[in-house]
Scaffold this motif. Structure first.
Motif, mmCIF file in Angstrom:
data_model
loop_
_atom_site.group_PDB
_atom_site.id
_atom_site.type_symbol
_atom_site.label_atom_id
_atom_site.label_comp_id
_atom_site.label_asym_id
_atom_site.label_seq_id
_atom_site.Cartn_x
_atom_site.Cartn_y
_atom_site.Cartn_z
ATOM 1 N N VAL A 56 32.063 -19.698 26.162
ATOM 2 C CA VAL A 56 31.219 -18.727 25.452
ATOM 3 C C VAL A 56 30.804 -17.558 26.343
ATOM 4 C CG1 VAL A 56 30.362 -20.474 23.863
ATOM 5 C CG2 VAL A 56 29.025 -19.934 25.912
ATOM 6 N N GLY A 57 31.296 -17.543 27.583
ATOM 7 C CA GLY A 57 31.086 -16.383 28.435
ATOM 8 C C GLY A 57 29.813 -16.353 29.237
ATOM 9 N N LEU A 58 29.090 -17.478 29.323
ATOM 10 C CA LEU A 58 27.818 -17.484 30.047
ATOM 11 C C LEU A 58 27.971 -17.757 31.535
ATOM 12 C CD1 LEU A 58 25.489 -19.294 27.488
ATOM 13 C CD2 LEU A 58 25.544 -16.860 28.038
ATOM 14 N N VAL A 59 29.092 -18.365 31.927
ATOM 15 C CA VAL A 59 29.339 -18.621 33.348
ATOM 16 C C VAL A 59 30.782 -18.254 33.682
ATOM 17 C CG1 VAL A 59 27.678 -20.536 33.378
ATOM 18 C CG2 VAL A 59 30.116 -21.026 33.088
ATOM 19 N N VAL A 60 31.045 -18.149 34.985
ATOM 20 C CA VAL A 60 32.413 -17.923 35.469
ATOM 21 C C VAL A 60 32.684 -18.902 36.603
ATOM 22 C CG1 VAL A 60 32.574 -15.498 34.813
ATOM 23 C CG2 VAL A 60 31.594 -16.106 37.033
ATOM 24 N N ARG A 61 33.945 -19.211 36.795
ATOM 25 C CA ARG A 61 34.363 -20.030 37.934
ATOM 26 C C ARG A 61 35.014 -19.107 38.958
ATOM 27 N NH1 ARG A 61 34.665 -25.588 36.221
ATOM 28 N NH2 ARG A 61 34.551 -25.750 33.947
#
Length: 224
Positions: free
Chosen positions: A62-67
Motif C-alpha cells: 500500500v506504499g507506506l514503507v519501502v525496503r
C-alpha cells in the motif's frame, strides 16, 4: 510435536500487526525514514516472524514503507522534487477524470458516495485513522470508476497508493480532516448537478492540502 496454527489464526496475527503499524504510521508515531526493526516488533507484539514479515509485505504493497538494501524496512518518505512530480501527475489524471462528469450523476452513485462520505466523517471525528484511510480511498475509487474510463481509474489508483505516506501525514490535523470532509460533500454536490469544472476545482484544492502539509512538516523546521 508442534501443532500448526489454523490459517485463520495466522491471518489474524499478521493482520493485527499490519493494522497496528499502519495506525502508527498514519498517526505520525512512526516518522518518515524511521526503520521498522523486525526483532523489536516480534518482542513487542508477540507475533511470529512470519506474521511480521507478512505485515511488512502489506505495508509495502500500500506504499507506506519501502525496503532498502542494508537498511531493511523504513517508513517511506519523498524528496521535495518527488512530491511535486507525483502531485503533478495526480492533478493531470484527476482533472481528466473530473471532465467526464459533465452530466448529472445517477441517484444511485450519489447515494453510494454520500454513504461513504458520511461514514468517513464519523471515523474522522472519532479519530479512527485506519478507517479514515480506508474510507477515503474507497470514496475516491468509487468516484473515479464512475467516470467511465477504467484505465484512467486504474492510473489514478496507482498514484493514490504512491502518495499514501504523503496524504496520511496530515490525518492527525483536525483542521485538514474537517476541510477534507467538506470537500467530499462538495464533490457530491458538483456531480449531482453535472458541474465538471466545479468538481475539477474542488479536487485540485483537495489534493493540494495534504501535499503542502507534508512538505511543511517534513522539510520546514518548526513549521508544525
Amino acid at each position: 510435536m508442534r501443532v500448526a496454527k489454523p490459517l485463520s489464526e495466522q491471518s489474524k496475527s499478521w493482520d493485527a500487526v499490519y493494522r497496528e503499524l499502519q495506525r502508527q504510521i498514519i498517526a505520525g508515531q512512526l516518522r518518515p525514514r524511521e526503520r521498522l526493526v523486525e526483532d523489536e516488533i516480534i518482542e513487542r507484539t508477540g507475533a511470529t516472524r512470519h506474521a511480521v514479515r507478512r505485515a511488512f509485505d502489506e505495508l509495502e504493497r500500500v506504499g507506506l514503507v519501502v525496503r532498502q538494501p542494508n537498511k531493511g524496512v523504513q517508513v517511506r518518505d519523498y524528496s521535495i522534487t518527488e512530491v511535486e512530480e507525483l502531485y503533478e501527475i495526480r492533478e493531470c489524471l484527476e482533472m481528466r477524470a473530473a471532465s467526464h462528469f459533465d452530466r448529472a450523476a445517477s441517484p444511485e452513485l450519489v447515494a453510494q458516495l454520500t454513504d461513504i462520505a458520511t461514514r468517513h466523517r464519523a471515523a474522522s471525528r472519532e479519530q479512527r485513522y485506519a478507517e479514515v484511510f480506508s474510507l477515503n480511498n474507497v470514496f475516491h475509487e468509487v468516484l473515479y470508476r464512475a467516470a467511465g474510463n477504467q484505465q484512467l481509474a486504474d492510473a489514478i489508483l496507482h498514484y493514490t497508493f504512491a502518495t499514501h505516506p504523503i496524504r496520511t501525514r496530515a490525518f492527525p490535523s483536525e483542521e485538514l480532516r474537517e476541510i477534507a470532509i467538506g470537500e467530499h460533500f462538495a464533490m457530491i454536490e458538483a456531480i449531482t448537478r453535472g458541474e465538471a469544472a466545479e468538481l475539477a476545482n474542488i479536487i485540485r484544492t483537495h489534493i493540494q492540502g495534504p501535499k503542502d502539509f507534508y512538505l511543511k512538516a517534513t522539510y520546514i523546521q518548526g513549521a508544525l
